[in-house]
Design a protein around this motif. Structure first.
Motif, PDB file in Angstrom:
ATOM      1  N   ASP A  13      37.744  49.720  29.359  1.00 18.22           N
ATOM      2  CA  ASP A  13      37.243  48.398  29.739  1.00 18.22           C
ATOM      3  C   ASP A  13      37.699  48.028  31.150  1.00 18.22           C
ATOM      4  N   THR A  17      35.026  47.529  34.173  1.00 20.89           N
ATOM      5  CA  THR A  17      35.000  46.205  34.809  1.00 20.89           C
ATOM      6  C   THR A  17      35.376  46.313  36.291  1.00 20.89           C
ATOM      7  N   TRP A  20      32.332  47.723  38.342  1.00 23.77           N
ATOM      8  CA  TRP A  20      31.257  46.782  38.632  1.00 23.77           C
ATOM      9  C   TRP A  20      31.730  45.615  39.507  1.00 23.77           C
ATOM     10  N   MET A  21      32.986  45.236  39.380  1.00 26.03           N
ATOM     11  CA  MET A  21      33.502  44.190  40.272  1.00 26.03           C
ATOM     12  C   MET A  21      33.535  44.702  41.708  1.00 26.03           C
ATOM     13  N   SER A  55      31.062  39.498  37.205  1.00 25.97           N
ATOM     14  CA  SER A  55      31.579  40.845  36.912  1.00 25.97           C
ATOM     15  C   SER A  55      32.869  40.822  36.091  1.00 25.97           C
ATOM     16  N   LEU A  56      33.784  39.909  36.364  1.00 22.84           N
ATOM     17  CA  LEU A  56      35.072  39.893  35.652  1.00 22.84           C
ATOM     18  C   LEU A  56      34.944  39.686  34.143  1.00 22.84           C
ATOM     19  N   LEU A  58      33.091  40.933  32.113  1.00 26.98           N
ATOM     20  CA  LEU A  58      32.716  42.157  31.399  1.00 26.98           C
ATOM     21  C   LEU A  58      33.899  42.788  30.663  1.00 26.98           C
ATOM     22  N   LEU A  59      35.104  42.371  31.004  1.00 32.35           N
ATOM     23  CA  LEU A  59      36.289  42.911  30.333  1.00 32.35           C
ATOM     24  C   LEU A  59      36.252  42.663  28.825  1.00 32.35           C
ATOM     25  N   ARG A  61      33.381  42.362  27.003  1.00 30.32           N
ATOM     26  CA  ARG A  61      32.005  42.540  26.533  1.00 30.32           C
ATOM     27  C   ARG A  61      31.943  43.212  25.158  1.00 30.32           C
TER      28      ARG A  61
END
Length: 395
Positions: A13, A17, A20-21, A55-56, A58-59, A61
């Protein structure tokens, strides 16, 4: 990789993340967002905040995909309202994938509405061509992400079902093996009871007869001792064969164990001769000719053997026994063993604790037969065992 991810989900994760960040920040710092934006006059701090905000989250998700999508919704709405049009909003498709993978399918309806609403706002507030040019690609992307999630979920569920079925089949196989082993041990226990019990009863009768004959007829006593030795060797050989079967250690098992066929009705003569030698007069009457399968012959043999063994044990002096066999067509047979002994009360008392009667009943039940055992009707004295096996069913 799946096993490592299962043990350490946070590692994957954090990597995803972070990736993508970093991509979102490169889009911001390198000015790539300016190529697709619909309003260049937005402040840099807002672009940076939206890049990090999209983006953050997403950790979380995988653990909380619905909460993450709800957290991204207001940011996507601000992105559409201001016309910044960051491509980082496409990261919502990752969340859609996890909703399709981990949540009921009905969640996809409101997820689709939540994602397309900002797109519709942007198409209305900052038009660029027809509205369907903005909304249609987003709907297609959502459908692809959902389809991938559903496909992965279906494959995962199918794999888990196969693993569960294999696990249950393995447990069932082990249980069947244990049941088969228990049934085989019960069968061997019945054989040991029938064989050893009968031989020991014969030995006891011969020893008693030899004791009384020793004073008056040494030759008769010697004959009794010879018969005792022969019967003992026979019993010892049978016991050794049964114990070889019970051994489970391959290293201690005999490489070529001594095997003998199961007794049949042709062995009844030898059985009755041994009982007569032990001092019990036995008379036999036979009607018809036997046409029984080996299993039925063994059942009849063991029932007669057990009946004569009980007579030797409990009937008392001066007892006589009579065996009547009636063979019918298609494998039906009736066997009746009676004696004139006076030990019926003792046998009745021992019925609940011994293995003889239950063993005979189990053997009889295998072929759908009936077994009756009890004192003879008054005024006759003694004991009666009546066995009937019906006709063999066609295969």
């Amino acid at each position: 990789m799946r096993a490592f991810d299962h043990r350490h989900p946070l590692v994957w994760d954090l990597h995803l993340t972070g990736f993508w960040m970093t991509a979102a920040l490169i889009d911001y710092h390198g000015g790539g967002w300016l190529n697709v934006t619909r309003d260049r006059d937005n402040p840099d701090w807002l672009v940076l905040a939206l890049s990090l905000g999209l983006s953050l989250p997403l950790l979380g998700r995988r653990a909380h995909p619905r909460a993450v999508l709800l957290a991204l919704a207001p940011l996507a709405l601000v992105n559409a309202w201001t016309g910044i049009a960051l491509q980082a909003t496409m990261l919502q498709l990752l969340v859609v994938f996890h909703i399709a993978l981990r949540r009921p399918a009905r969640n996809l309806w409101w997820a689709t509405a939540l994602i397309t609403t900002p797109v519709a706002v942007m198409a209305a507030r900052h038009p660029q061509g027809s509205p369907d040019q903005d909304i249609a690609p987003v709907l297609m992307s959502i459908a692809v992400a959902a389809a991938i999630g559903i496909t992965v979920r279906t494959r995962r569920d199918h794999t888990e079902a196969l693993e569960d079925r294999a696990r249950r089949l393995e447990i069932e196989r082990d249980q069947q093996a244990q049941l088969a082993a228990a049934a085989e041990r019960a069968r061997i226990a019945r054989e040991m009871h029938d064989i050893i019990g009968h031989n020991l009863s014969v030995i006891t009768g011969l020893a008693d007869g030899g004791k009384y004959a020793a004073a008056k007829s040494p030759e008769r006593a010697a004959q009794a001792l010879h018969a005792i030795a022969t019967t003992s060797r026979q019993a010892l050989g049978e016991l050794r064969r049964l114990l070889d079967v019970l051994r489970e250690d391959e290293q201690t098992r005999a490489p070529h164990p001594e095997l003998t066929p199961q007794p049949t009705l042709t062995d009844l003569t030898q059985l009755i001769d041994g009982v007569r030698a032990a001092g019990l007069p036995v008379h036999t009457t036979t009607h018809g000719s036997p046409t029984l399968s080996p299993g039925r012959q063994l059942t009849v043999y063991r029932v007669i053997q057990e009946s004569l063994t009980n007579t030797l044990k409990h009937s008392g002096p001066g007892t006589r026994a009579h065996i009547e066999l009636s063979y019918e067509e298609k494998g039906a047979v009736t066997a009746t063993v009676t004696d004139t002994g006076t030990g019926a009360p003792d046998r009745t008392a021992r019925r609940g604790g011994g293995r003889g009667l239950p063993g005979m009943q189990e053997r009889t039940a295998l072929y759908g037969g009936t077994l009756e055992a009890g004192p003879r009707p008054h005024p006759e004295q003694g004991w009666r065992v009546h066995l009937h096996l019906p006709e063999e069913s066609p295969q």
